[in-house]
Design an enzyme around this catalytic site. Structure first.
Site, mmCIF file in Angstrom:
data_model
loop_
_atom_site.group_PDB
_atom_site.id
_atom_site.type_symbol
_atom_site.label_atom_id
_atom_site.label_comp_id
_atom_site.label_asym_id
_atom_site.label_seq_id
_atom_site.Cartn_x
_atom_site.Cartn_y
_atom_site.Cartn_z
ATOM 1 N N ALA A 12 57.933 -6.638 68.836
ATOM 2 C CA ALA A 12 57.618 -5.290 69.341
ATOM 3 C C ALA A 12 58.132 -5.089 70.764
ATOM 4 C CB ALA A 12 56.105 -5.069 69.285
ATOM 5 N N SER A 40 61.709 -7.328 64.835
ATOM 6 C CA SER A 40 61.277 -5.925 64.904
ATOM 7 C C SER A 40 60.424 -5.515 63.704
ATOM 8 C CB SER A 40 62.520 -5.036 64.978
ATOM 9 O OG SER A 40 62.158 -3.706 65.274
ATOM 10 N N CYS A 44 51.439 -5.389 62.142
ATOM 11 C CA CYS A 44 50.200 -4.700 61.804
ATOM 12 C C CYS A 44 50.116 -4.347 60.321
ATOM 13 C CB CYS A 44 50.079 -3.442 62.661
ATOM 14 S SG CYS A 44 50.505 -3.748 64.391
ATOM 15 N N VAL A 82 65.083 -20.282 72.753
ATOM 16 C CA VAL A 82 65.349 -20.562 74.163
ATOM 17 C C VAL A 82 64.403 -21.690 74.580
ATOM 18 C CG1 VAL A 82 65.361 -19.626 76.499
ATOM 19 C CG2 VAL A 82 66.107 -18.203 74.569
ATOM 20 N N ASP A 302 52.656 -9.035 74.325
ATOM 21 C CA ASP A 302 51.457 -9.872 74.218
ATOM 22 C C ASP A 302 51.423 -11.041 75.201
ATOM 23 O OD1 ASP A 302 50.591 -8.280 72.147
ATOM 24 O OD2 ASP A 302 50.608 -9.870 70.628
ATOM 25 N N ASN A 324 54.686 -2.296 72.790
ATOM 26 C CA ASN A 324 55.770 -1.319 72.780
ATOM 27 C C ASN A 324 55.915 -0.637 74.129
ATOM 28 O OD1 ASN A 324 57.265 -0.583 70.174
ATOM 29 N ND2 ASN A 324 55.221 -1.185 69.500
ATOM 30 N N TYR A 444 38.540 23.536 66.127
ATOM 31 C CA TYR A 444 37.484 23.588 65.116
ATOM 32 C C TYR A 444 37.894 24.439 63.916
ATOM 33 C CZ TYR A 444 33.649 25.387 62.406
ATOM 34 O OH TYR A 444 32.878 25.764 61.353
HETATM 35 P P1 FAD Z 1 55.240 -11.166 69.092
HETATM 36 O O1 FAD Z 1 55.059 -10.201 67.986
HETATM 37 O O2 FAD Z 1 54.348 -12.365 69.146
HETATM 38 O O3 FAD Z 1 56.754 -11.640 69.090
HETATM 39 C C1 FAD Z 1 57.207 -12.647 69.949
HETATM 40 C C2 FAD Z 1 58.443 -13.261 69.332
HETATM 41 O O4 FAD Z 1 59.014 -14.153 70.288
HETATM 42 C C3 FAD Z 1 58.170 -14.096 68.084
HETATM 43 O O5 FAD Z 1 58.938 -13.634 67.013
HETATM 44 C C4 FAD Z 1 58.576 -15.509 68.507
HETATM 45 O O6 FAD Z 1 59.178 -16.212 67.432
HETATM 46 C C5 FAD Z 1 59.568 -15.244 69.601
HETATM 47 N N1 FAD Z 1 59.699 -16.373 70.525
HETATM 48 C C6 FAD Z 1 58.691 -16.993 71.203
HETATM 49 N N2 FAD Z 1 59.188 -17.985 71.969
HETATM 50 C C7 FAD Z 1 60.526 -17.997 71.778
HETATM 51 C C8 FAD Z 1 61.586 -18.799 72.283
HETATM 52 N N3 FAD Z 1 61.348 -19.767 73.160
HETATM 53 N N4 FAD Z 1 62.843 -18.535 71.869
HETATM 54 C C9 FAD Z 1 63.113 -17.542 70.975
HETATM 55 N N5 FAD Z 1 62.132 -16.757 70.448
HETATM 56 C C10 FAD Z 1 60.870 -16.979 70.855
HETATM 57 N N6 FAD Z 1 48.404 -4.383 67.040
HETATM 58 C C11 FAD Z 1 47.966 -3.081 67.094
HETATM 59 O O7 FAD Z 1 48.131 -2.438 68.135
HETATM 60 N N7 FAD Z 1 47.402 -2.493 65.998
HETATM 61 C C12 FAD Z 1 47.228 -3.155 64.817
HETATM 62 O O8 FAD Z 1 46.738 -2.579 63.843
HETATM 63 C C13 FAD Z 1 47.646 -4.508 64.738
HETATM 64 N N8 FAD Z 1 47.487 -5.213 63.590
HETATM 65 C C14 FAD Z 1 47.935 -6.504 63.521
HETATM 66 C C15 FAD Z 1 47.761 -7.213 62.352
HETATM 67 C C16 FAD Z 1 48.198 -8.524 62.254
HETATM 68 C C17 FAD Z 1 48.010 -9.282 60.976
HETATM 69 C C18 FAD Z 1 48.846 -9.135 63.364
HETATM 70 C C19 FAD Z 1 49.346 -10.547 63.273
HETATM 71 C C20 FAD Z 1 49.014 -8.434 64.546
HETATM 72 C C21 FAD Z 1 48.561 -7.116 64.644
HETATM 73 N N9 FAD Z 1 48.700 -6.383 65.835
HETATM 74 C C22 FAD Z 1 48.255 -5.084 65.897
HETATM 75 C C23 FAD Z 1 49.269 -7.003 67.036
HETATM 76 C C24 FAD Z 1 50.761 -6.758 67.170
HETATM 77 O O9 FAD Z 1 51.410 -7.193 66.018
HETATM 78 C C25 FAD Z 1 51.264 -7.514 68.380
HETATM 79 O O10 FAD Z 1 50.588 -7.023 69.520
HETATM 80 C C26 FAD Z 1 52.749 -7.381 68.607
HETATM 81 O O11 FAD Z 1 53.462 -7.960 67.564
HETATM 82 C C27 FAD Z 1 53.168 -8.062 69.909
HETATM 83 O O12 FAD Z 1 54.532 -7.991 70.057
HETATM 84 P P2 FAD Z 1 55.325 -8.967 71.037
HETATM 85 O O13 FAD Z 1 56.744 -8.567 70.873
HETATM 86 O O14 FAD Z 1 54.738 -8.933 72.388
HETATM 87 O O15 FAD Z 1 55.044 -10.456 70.523
#
Ligand code: FAD
Length: 463
Positions: A12, A40, A44, A82, A302, A324, A444
């Site tokens: 995200a 991407s 959720c 990385v 995150d 996002n 309303y």
């Molecule tokens: P991530 O999605 O954790 O992506 C990080 C990426 O970095 C990963 O793909 C990882 O492989 C990669 N990475 C890490 N270290 C390295 C490295 N050294 N080299 C290369 N790549 C690396 N949020 C909401 O707001 N509403 C919802 O309803 C909701 N429902 C969810 C339901 C589920 C089941 C889950 C699991 C999550 C949900 N979330 C929800 C949370 C949301 O999915 C996350 O907040 C979001 O994905 C965070 O995005 P991000 O890009 O910060 O991190």
């Protein structure tokens, strides 16, 4: 010379940062490294693939590297991890996971969007087949295949946060018998007990066995190495951690699979390698644009700490909505823009069977912990007139007794909760006092609301 941006992580936050950086700079070179194969995707949506409401996993992964190359001229390299950062030389070390080769790449600006990993408590048997976490499409595929191939009929979910509950709901709808084990006294531990009680009731009325103040002590396996039962200790003291201490009654819950959903922790390896400061929440400390303590290193999504919009204190609520936003903000800032993050209320919503369960801002417990003297109301009102099928929702709202400022709200009900929580989140964002709520000019018609809306009533009751 051409600006070179390297982004690590491509779900995200990383993709938002990269896409916004492209809008801010037509000629920058933008490279995104992702160790996974999927990018991407909608994390959720994963629970709904488990339940079958989302039929194929591809629906949740609509964009691939070719799409980013064509649409944005961004070079996304999947299967690349990385492994190191040299902030003085401004280089990263990258391993191509398919070939095993390692190389270095240089950057002008580095964006850490490495996200989180599920916490897996070190329980005996936790590595057995049939024990899963749910974070990415591979996890969801593995769980669904396991259920289908083994003809699984029973599941144990460890943890009653929103991911645990969405999973519990979806597996129940699939026809499995589901047990949820939660250490705290109620489900949705980030919410106040008097609101979460309604969620507990909904789960139980739908046939989910919810064990609270209960701790998994081990997972038992059968001869083929697959999980077959979970040992649960009742009477756990909330907050004492899984697998520790001794309680009173132990029981065994037989199962065909286990999903561990006890929380997530930030992926900090690269942050540590870069020597960036980690905040008190345990996530990477950043300024409102997303800059870390190291020059030319940014953190988004995150893995990054945020701050509470009300108190200004560091806060970490890892959500896709915020990921996002912070990705976009850093993508703007690192190409010369002036977007800045304004903080979070932790606004969130989850559906648990027929109930929408939502919150924004401070709960009563957190308001008190933050030093406020909270005024609290519990307001039960229908979302529409009864003659058009209105159903009651509970809104619990919290305001500051001294200033009258609205601090937070939690809402639970079968319909109309999504709208009310967003109205309340908006009001809190702009510093509304309880007395202001009554004056909001809200839409309303009896199909959608009552002449005085539940939000108005909440303000009137608080005032
Ligand atoms: P991530 O999605 O954790 O992506 C990080 C990426 O970095 C990963 O793909 C990882 O492989 C990669 N990475 C890490 N270290 C390295 C490295 N050294 N080299 C290369 N790549 C690396 N949020 C909401 O707001 N509403 C919802 O309803 C909701 N429902 C969810 C339901 C589920 C089941 C889950 C699991 C999550 C949900 N979330 C929800 C949370 C949301 O999915 C996350 O907040 C979001 O994905 C965070 O995005 P991000 O890009 O910060 O991190």
């Amino acid at each position: 010379e051409r600006l070179k941006i390297v982004v690590v992580g491509s779900v995200a936050a990383g993709t938002s940062a990269a896409a916004k950086a492209r809008r801010g700079s037509e000629d920058a070179e933008i490279v995104v490294y992702e160790r996974d194969t999927d990018i991407s995707y909608s994390g959720c949506g994963l629970p709904y693939y488990l339940g079958g409401r989302v039929e194929t996993i591809d629906v949740l992964t609509p964009r691939d590297a070719a799409w980013f190359a064509k649409r944005y001229g961004i070079d996304v390299r999947t299967g690349h991890e990385v492994t190191g950062v040299d902030t003085a030389a401004r280089t990263v070390t990258v391993r191509d996971l398919a070939s095993g080769e390692t190389f270095t790449d240089d950057y002008d600006e580095l964006v850490l969007a490495t996200g989180v990993s599920p916490v897996v408590p070190p329980l005996p048997g936790v590595d057995a087949d049939g024990v899963f976490t749910l974070r990415n499409p591979s996890d969801a595929t593995a769980i669904r295949e396991w259920i289908e191939n083994r003809g699984a009929r029973r599941a144990v979910i460890v943890g009653a946060g929103y991911i645990g509950l969405e999973t519990a709901e979806q597996l129940t709808e699939r026809g499995l018998d589901v047990t949820v084990v939660e250490m705290e006294a109620h489900s949705m531990p980030r919410m106040d007990a008097d609101v979460a009680d309604r969620v507990d009731d909904e789960l139980r009325s739908r046939g989910v066995e919810l064990l609270t103040r209960a701790r998994v002590t081990s997972i038992e396996t059968s001869d083929d190495g697959a999980a077959r039962a979970v040992r649960v200790e009742a009477g756990a003291e909330p907050g004492s951690g899984p697998g520790s201490g001794s309680g009173d009654a132990e029981r065994t819950v037989e199962t065909d699979l286990v999903v561990v959903a006890v929380g997530v922790r930030p992926n900090l390896d690269l942050a540590r390698a870069a020597g960036v400061r980690v905040g008190e929440s345990g996530a990477i400390a950043v300024d409102p644009a997303g800059r870390t303590s190291a020059d030319h290193v940014w953190a988004v999504g995150d893995v990054a700490e945020s701050f509470d919009l009300i108190t200004g204190d560091p806060a970490w609520v890892p959500l896709g909505s915020t990921a996002n936003k912070t990705g976009r903000i850093a993508g703007d800032a690192l190409t010369g823009g002036d977007l800045e993050h304004r903080g979070i209320l932790g606004t969130s919503i989850v559906r648990v069977f027929d109930l929408a369960v939502a919150q924004t801002g401070l709960t009563e417990d957190r308001a008190r912990a933050a030093g406020f003297d909270p005024v609290v109301v519990h307001n039960i009102k229908p979302d529409r007139p009864a003659y058009l099928g209105g159903q009651e929702m509970l809104i619990k709202a919290v305001a500051d007794r001294r200033t009258g400022r609205l601090l937070g709200a939690q809402a639970v009900g079968p319909s109309g909760v999504d709208k009310r929580i967003d109205v309340l989140a908006t009001a809190i964002t702009f510093g509304a006092k309880a007395e202001d709520l009554f004056h909001l000019d809200l839409a309303y018609a009896p199909t959608y609301a009552t002449t005085k809306d539940p939000v108005h009533y909440t303000g009137m009751a608080l005032d």
